[in-house]
Scaffold this active site. Sequence first.
Site, mmCIF file in Angstrom:
data_model
loop_
_atom_site.group_PDB
_atom_site.id
_atom_site.type_symbol
_atom_site.label_atom_id
_atom_site.label_comp_id
_atom_site.label_asym_id
_atom_site.label_seq_id
_atom_site.Cartn_x
_atom_site.Cartn_y
_atom_site.Cartn_z
ATOM 1 N N HIS A 1 0.153 5.365 6.661
ATOM 2 C CA HIS A 1 0.215 5.614 5.225
ATOM 3 C C HIS A 1 0.386 7.094 4.896
ATOM 4 C CE1 HIS A 1 -1.987 1.753 5.498
ATOM 5 N NE2 HIS A 1 -1.270 1.461 4.431
ATOM 6 N N ASP B 1 -4.449 6.963 10.048
ATOM 7 C CA ASP B 1 -4.024 5.687 10.626
ATOM 8 C C ASP B 1 -2.577 5.718 11.109
ATOM 9 O OD1 ASP B 1 -2.537 5.553 8.267
ATOM 10 O OD2 ASP B 1 -3.676 3.897 7.415
ATOM 11 N N ASN C 1 3.844 -5.422 5.633
ATOM 12 C CA ASN C 1 2.702 -6.224 6.090
ATOM 13 C C ASN C 1 3.148 -7.496 6.806
ATOM 14 O OD1 ASN C 1 0.367 -4.646 5.148
ATOM 15 N ND2 ASN C 1 1.233 -5.021 3.128
ATOM 16 N N GLY D 1 -1.806 -4.404 0.939
ATOM 17 C CA GLY D 1 -1.960 -5.612 1.731
ATOM 18 C C GLY D 1 -1.000 -6.719 1.394
ATOM 19 N N SER E 1 0.810 -1.222 0.000
ATOM 20 C CA SER E 1 0.000 0.000 0.000
ATOM 21 C C SER E 1 0.843 1.271 0.000
ATOM 22 C CB SER E 1 -0.928 0.004 1.219
ATOM 23 O OG SER E 1 -0.192 -0.130 2.423
#
Length: 206
Positions: A184, A181, A100, A71, A34
């Site tokens: 990102h 979050d 991830n 992801g 991502s």
Amino acid sequence: MIKIASLLFSLLFSYTVHSNTIDHSSTLLIIGDSLSAGYQMPVEKSWPVLLPEQLQQQGKKINVINASISGDTSGNGLARLPALVTQHQPDYVLIELGANDGLRGFSANIISDNLSSMINNIKAQNAQPILMQIHVPTNYGKRYGQAFSGIYPTLSEKQNIPLLPFFLEHVITQPEWMMSDGLHPNVKAQPWIAEFMAIELSKLIE
């Protein structure tokens, strides 16, 4: 991190970004997660799409193919890599994977093995692998964090391939560049990331 929609998108086609020139001296394939896939933003705003223009300013005419999926783990990237390399025949492959894996607490040995297999596959196809350093948040523990971060310089030295610095280290210090979050970069950060990556990649790309 949204996986299903991005995966379906990738299966249909890989997003190809062309510079504004007709003649391309080389092709760069980006395979990441991502952080490179334009997470929760229009894909045309993501840094890989902005990269060719920035590379051109560095005197490099590059065809950029972004095959990143939000992801994805190193295992996902390893599974997807052979078909991507066969399809696009890149001169360079930038590996931006592992975040991830780290967020899920995967073993450092597993991550290292996956990345090493990707590097070997890329070399076997006569392309140049380029690895990006990745770090995990400090709340995952000092021991794990050190083991995880150490994967990348160790592989770079062992495989004799370039290691790029982790752009998020610079972005995360600018709260206005980060999504809520805390993981990102948002759309405001993408032009800076593209410029940063162009400067780093221009040192490696002929």
